[in-house]
Design a protein around this motif. Structure first.
Motif, short mmCIF file in Angstrom:
data_model
loop_
_atom_site.label_atom_id
_atom_site.label_comp_id
_atom_site.label_asym_id
_atom_site.label_seq_id
_atom_site.Cartn_x
_atom_site.Cartn_y
_atom_site.Cartn_z
N ASP A 60 -37.54 -21.01 -21.06
CA ASP A 60 -36.37 -20.89 -20.25
C ASP A 60 -35.26 -20.98 -20.35
O ASP A 60 -34.82 -22.61 -19.45
N GLN A 62 -32.54 -19.89 -19.05
CA GLN A 62 -31.86 -19.47 -18.21
C GLN A 62 -31.91 -20.35 -16.73
O GLN A 62 -31.05 -21.00 -16.06
N THR A 337 -29.85 -10.43 -22.86
CA THR A 337 -31.76 -10.15 -23.81
C THR A 337 -31.44 -10.17 -25.50
O THR A 337 -30.88 -9.87 -26.26
N GLY A 375 -31.95 -14.80 -22.30
CA GLY A 375 -32.07 -15.53 -21.07
C GLY A 375 -30.98 -16.12 -20.13
O GLY A 375 -30.71 -16.18 -18.83
#
Length: 641
Positions: A60, A62, A337, A375
């Motif tokens: 992940d 982000q 993205t 992300g």
């Protein structure tokens, strides 16, 4: 059954962990995943194997989190991918506000009670894998066979022969054009005469065509026999005259080397004269220093072009629309993205393949960069292209920087303290420059004050021993014993041709130990990676003699072949070794680097597939043309447009 599931930050802080079975903690496999995959930018594949476990992970970008699940590799758990995606989504949604508001403090001070949610998601994933609709057989009405009518299955007499005749006509016209011109007129006349013959018409056409062809060939054969005229037999001279070259030497005695050298005696070979400056190359070099690989980059010129180009359209437009359009493309207002990155990654992949990176490696590199950036929120005034390019450059530099640095000089001094020689074995395919680069490394070691014994274990290739003997004479001429207190700095240990290479290497190591040599360099015969008997012999040599360093010598010219060579060499060494922990390749010598300009992709392919460092780089034909790898210089050449 899962062994463990853990969630931790990229900074190394464990947020939550689930232990599915009793036993050792998940620390060792997760640390191996971090060292071998995450830190080395090898995230193209989301699966990693460590001993008896298979680890799957998800990043992940982000919130800088890593989700890892581990299970026994003998199990086939089809629900793991769904589980890790569901856990990732649930954990993000549950603690999103805490991550956004508190940031790093939220990770340090937060309490993550996620066990109930995880068990629910685990049950759902297991049930979804079990509850699958059984495959129902198609009925006859749903099959393609039912759509065929009885009429289409009946073959009418005469239809297929017509098709065959047409095909035969076409083939005849393609094979010989003259026949194609001669036949149609007769065939057309025959068609008019036999137009009402019904089914027999096709057979008549066949007969006519065959007859016309026979007449055509008969006519041409007669014409050929008439045109032939008897020729008088030329008197052939007996014997074979040797070819005399314009710049060659007509004296055969000068070219006869058959009796000039005997096996094992260097005195029988005449000492040829050579220019030391030509053998050394650079006169201003520092003796004993291994210089870094250099590459002149054009980054400054490219940056100037990038700065000037965006300004030109705005000046032409002269309004706010151009400025706002430029800002819209630059300002980082959203997270990246996969759709945003795919066009850029496709161009990057083609660029890497054009620079000689293996196609499979280029795909995995781009996949790793995509997972690393997906992300992630873009910075202000940055484009997608610049962000992807920067991430790819960082990944390439990280790949070229080895996990374990090979310091040959330090290891030689350690072996000296233990009163034993430091043994290096060279292996590789045919013609890559093993003997030449062995001589360069010998010269470098001599200039650092170490004595070298060269073991001639290439007992197959004609001239291999003589080549090493010539290098030995030249190295002794450049560093005579008088300059080293009467000590001979380099000697050749050879037993001729057709002998067992492993036995010669063992004798050479024993001889070096008794005579006090510092380093033993073992030269082996070149062999293709698919030759099982020769690969078995190489594995035997390495297993029996246990060298301190095994170097694979590879060309910088190869692309996809580099991956195949290294994988199969390592596999052969592992398969044919009788030790419990087989000895594999420790490092790479990259040769012929001066012949490739900026197509340096082989360096990336070799280090990516083996995780082994490039210890030496050969850049020319003189003894001084030996360099150490400079990762930034290689990446600069690789990213050059």
């Amino acid at each position: 059954m899962l062994d463990f599931f853990t969630i931790f930050s990229k900074g190394g802080l464990v947020l939550w962990c689930f232990q599915g079975v009793r036993g050792p903690a998940a620390t060792a496999p997760v640390n191996a995943l971090i060292r071998s995959v995450l830190l080395q930018e090898r995230g193209g594949n989301n699966s990693f194997t460590h001993e008896a476990l298979t680890l799957k992970y998800k990043l992940d970008n982000q919130f800088e989190l890593v989700f890892v699940v581990g299970f026994q590799k003998i199990l086939t758990l089809t629900y793991v991918d769904k589980l890790i995606d569901d856990v990732h989504k649930e954990f993000r949604d549950k603690y999103r506000n805490e991550f956004q508001q508190k940031g790093a403090l939220g990770l340090l001070n937060g309490t993550f009670d996620f066990k109930d949610d995880f068990m629910r998601l685990l049950r759902d994933a297991e049930e979804s894998s079990k509850v699958r609709a059984p495959t129902v057989m198609k009925t006859f009405e749903q099959s393609l066979k039912s759509q065929k009518t009885v009429k289409c299955m009946i073959e009418t007499r005469g239809e297929k022969p017509k098709e065959k005749v047409k095909n035969k006509k076409n083939k005849g016209s393609k094979k010989d054009g003259t026949e194609a011109v001669a036949v149609p007129s007769k065939a057309s006349a025959a068609d008019k005469q036999l137009s009402a013959a019904g089914d027999k018409e096709e057979l008549t056409k066949d007969e006519i065509l065959q007859k016309n062809r026979e007449e055509f060939f008969r006519r041409h054969m007669k014409a050929g026999e008439k045109s032939r005229s008897p020729k008088p037999d030329a008197q052939k001279e007996k014997g074979k005259k040797p070819r005399v070259w314009d710049l060659g030497n007509s004296n055969a005695k000068v070219l006869d080397y058959s009796n000039s050298a005997t096996n094992g005696s260097a005195e029988a070979c005449p000492v040829e004269e050579f220019d030391p400056d030509m053998a050394l190359g650079d006169k201003n070099r520092e003796p004993g220093r291994l210089y870094d690989l250099e590459y002149e980059s054009d980054d400054e010129a490219e940056e100037e072009k990038v700065v000037q180009n965006p300004l030109k359209p705005s000046v032409k437009k002269g309004g706010l629309g151009g400025m706002f359009g430029m800002l819209k493309g630059l300002v980082g207002s959203k997270s990246l993205t996969r759709d945003d990155m795919d066009p850029v990654l496709e161009k990057m992949k083609d660029h890497l393949i054009a620079k000689n990176v293996a196609a499979e490696i280029a795909v995995q590199l781009c996949e790793s960069v995509a997972k690393k950036l997906e992300g992630k929120v873009m910075g202000t005034f940055t484009t997608v292209t610049s962000t992807v390019k920067q991430a790819l450059q960082e990944a390439l530099v990280q790949i070229l920087q080895p996990q374990r640095r090979v310091d040959v000089l330090r290891d030689v001094m350690d072996a000296q303290r233990n009163r034993r020689p430091y043994v290096v074995t060279f292996c590789g395919v045919n013609g890559v420059g093993k003997s030449t680069n062995l001589a360069k490394i010998s010269f470098w070691l001599i200039e650092n004050g170490f004595s070298v014994l060269i073991a001639a274990c290439d007992t197959f290739r004609a001239g291999a021993v003589e080549q090493l003997r010539t290098h030995t004479r030249r190295l002794n001429a450049l560093h005579p014993p008088e300059s080293h207190g009467g000590r001979t700095m380099v000697q050749l240990y050879e037993k001729g041709y057709g002998k067992d290479a492993a036995g010669i290497a063992m004798e050479a190591i024993s001889y070096a130990r008794n005579q006090g040599f510092d380093v033993v360099l073992v030269d082996t015969a070149g062999r293709m990676q698919d030759n099982a008997p020769l690969m078995t012999a190489l594995a035997k040599l390495i297993a029996v003699n246990a060298p301190d360093l095994v170097l694979f010598v590879g060309e910088a010219l190869v692309g996809n072949e580099a991956v195949d060579q290294l994988v199969k060499f390592n596999k052969a060494l592992a398969d044919h070794s009788m030790a419990q922990t087989p000895r594999l390749i420790d490092g790479i010598v990259l040769t012929k680097f001066d012949t490739i300009d900026d197509k340096v992709g082989a360096a990336i392919s070799m280090t990516y597939i083996t995780s082994k460092p490039i210890v030496f780089v050969g850049t020319g034909q003189t003894y001084c043309d030996l360099r150490s790898l400079n990762a930034k210089a290689v990446v600069a050449a690789l990213m050059k447009a």
